[in-house]
Enzyme design. Structure first.
Site, PDB file in Angstrom:
ATOM      1  N   THR A 263       0.843  -1.193   0.000  1.00 17.84           N
ATOM      2  CA  THR A 263       0.000   0.000   0.000  1.00 17.84           C
ATOM      3  C   THR A 263       0.879   1.245   0.000  1.00 17.84           C
ATOM      4  O   THR A 263       1.872   1.314   0.713  1.00 17.84           O
ATOM      5  CB  THR A 263      -0.934   0.032   1.226  1.00 17.84           C
ATOM      6  OG1 THR A 263      -1.844  -1.067   1.147  1.00 17.84           O
ATOM      7  CG2 THR A 263      -1.750   1.328   1.259  1.00 17.84           C
ATOM      8  N   PHE A 265       1.038   5.230   0.745  1.00 20.89           N
ATOM      9  CA  PHE A 265       0.427   6.312   1.499  1.00 20.89           C
ATOM     10  C   PHE A 265       1.064   7.626   1.064  1.00 20.89           C
ATOM     11  O   PHE A 265       2.214   7.654   0.619  1.00 20.89           O
ATOM     12  CB  PHE A 265       0.673   6.133   3.003  1.00 20.89           C
ATOM     13  CG  PHE A 265       0.062   4.891   3.598  1.00 20.89           C
ATOM     14  CD1 PHE A 265      -1.100   4.960   4.355  1.00 20.89           C
ATOM     15  CD2 PHE A 265       0.664   3.652   3.419  1.00 20.89           C
ATOM     16  CE1 PHE A 265      -1.655   3.811   4.912  1.00 20.89           C
ATOM     17  CE2 PHE A 265       0.112   2.500   3.977  1.00 20.89           C
ATOM     18  CZ  PHE A 265      -1.037   2.585   4.720  1.00 20.89           C
TER      19      PHE A 265
END
Length: 363
Positions: A263, A265
């Site tokens: 992921t 960010f």
């Protein structure tokens, strides 16, 4: 333990003790220098800008380039991030908002980027994360923007269209999902709590290992862990941080379907990041409603030698059946080629918003 072995160990341990003393002295000397930097900035009216993401990235890259080992670059990067975090906190502990509660992957991303000396501020929604920084209650926000298997985080992308905040950093986090439960075996698990994205990331594993268990979507993985800790027959899919915080044993580890599940960010702040030498620029744009408009809109990047690394469409928030495009390009907006390309893009686009230029993440 024989005398010869004891003597050899004593020599090495004495050297370790001496080195520890030198390290302590050097760390405190570094902290004093950091305090001096803060004092100089305050005397010139820049006391509110103690954190400079471009400077931190330059320091970490230089350390990796000169690292002789045996410690890995990942290990020394983690150590120096913590040193810089502790030094910054002598002036002001940075308030960092993120999607809570404590124990989420967002907390792990915030800590990875800002270190353990930061003042963590968990929020109940991504909207609240943005709002805390916009209202100056927090200094920075850390929000997920895309996952390698499930794609873009829609709410973050929607809020980027309207926020006055700037992207000033990025964090790339390897996502390991674990099945957490107080139960002793899988056959006792009748329900699984987790965030919808985590359930999707472990879909095939759940089909194979827990085909009859009820799957319940939650607001966060940490919240799922809280529920699983309190209920018989319940389990949660969450990360290492949630396992430790809620003291839940792992029934199964690394159950994500894709082994490279990651992921990304972004770090949001109220000020721009300066050039670091290896940067990325993110922007939102829309094309005029005419044939070939998108191709013409993207042309300035190739014309001026700017590499585009991401292009994604998203419905415009306020106009039916209209779309905006999220774009990442290599380079800082102050780089001559990027500045020229953006200027030409501004003349061609129906709408253009530069979200920010920021250092490429240092692993």
């Amino acid at each position: 333990m024989n005398d010869e072995l004891q003597q050899k160990l004593s020599v090495v341990r004495a050297e370790i003790d001496a080195i520890d003393g030198q390290l302590l002295d050097l760390l405190n000397r570094r902290a004093k220098c950091a305090q001096q930097v803060g004092q100089i900035k305050a005397s010139h009216g820049e006391a509110g800008f103690i954190y400079r993401p471009e400077r931190e990235a330059q320091v970490l890259r230089r350390i990796q380039e000169t690292n002789p080992g045996p410690l890995s670059n990942e290990s020394v990067t983690w150590f120096f991030r913590e040193v810089m975090s502790a030094c910054l906190s002598l002036e002001q502990a940075l308030g960092v908002a993120f999607l809570g509660p404590l124990g989420t992957f967002s907390e792990s991303a915030a800590t990875k980027h800002f270190g353990h000396a930061a003042r963590l501020m968990p929020q109940v929604s991504i909207d609240d994360v943005f709002r805390e920084v916009e209202a100056t209650h927090a200094d920075y926000a850390v929000v997920p923007i895309e996952n390698s298997t499930e794609g873009a985080i829609g709410r973050t992308m929607d809020l980027l269209q309207s926020t006055p905040l700037k992207i000033c950093g990025e964090v790339v986090l390897r996502i390991h999902q674990h099945l957490l439960s107080n139960e002793s075996s899988l056959d006792k698990v009748i329900k699984v709590y987790s965030h919808a994205q985590s359930l999707a990331q472990c879909h095939e594993w759940l089909n194979r290992s827990l085909p009859n268990a009820q799957r319940i979507s939650m607001g966060s993985n940490a919240q799922a862990a809280q529920y699983a800790a309190a209920e018989a027959g319940a389990a949660a899919i969450a990360g290492e941080a949630a396992a430790e915080r809620y003291r839940l044993p792992k029934l199964a580890s690394s159950i994500e379907d894709e082994p490279n599940n990651t992921t990304r960010f972004v770090v949001m702040g109220r000020q721009e990041a300066g050039p670091s030498g290896r940067d990325k620029t993110s922007l939102i744009m829309s094309a005029h409603n005419q044939t070939g408009a998108l191709g013409k809109l993207l042309a300035p990047f190739s014309e001026f030698g700017v590499s585009m690394t991401r292009l994604e469409s998203r419905p415009a928030r306020h106009t039916l059946w209209e779309y905006v495009f999220f774009v990442d390009i290599e380079g800082h907006r102050d780089d001559p080629a990027v500045a020229t390309a953006l200027a030409e893009l501004g003349r061609r686009a129906a709408y253009l918003k530069v979200l920010g230029s920021y250092p490429v993440t240092v692993y």
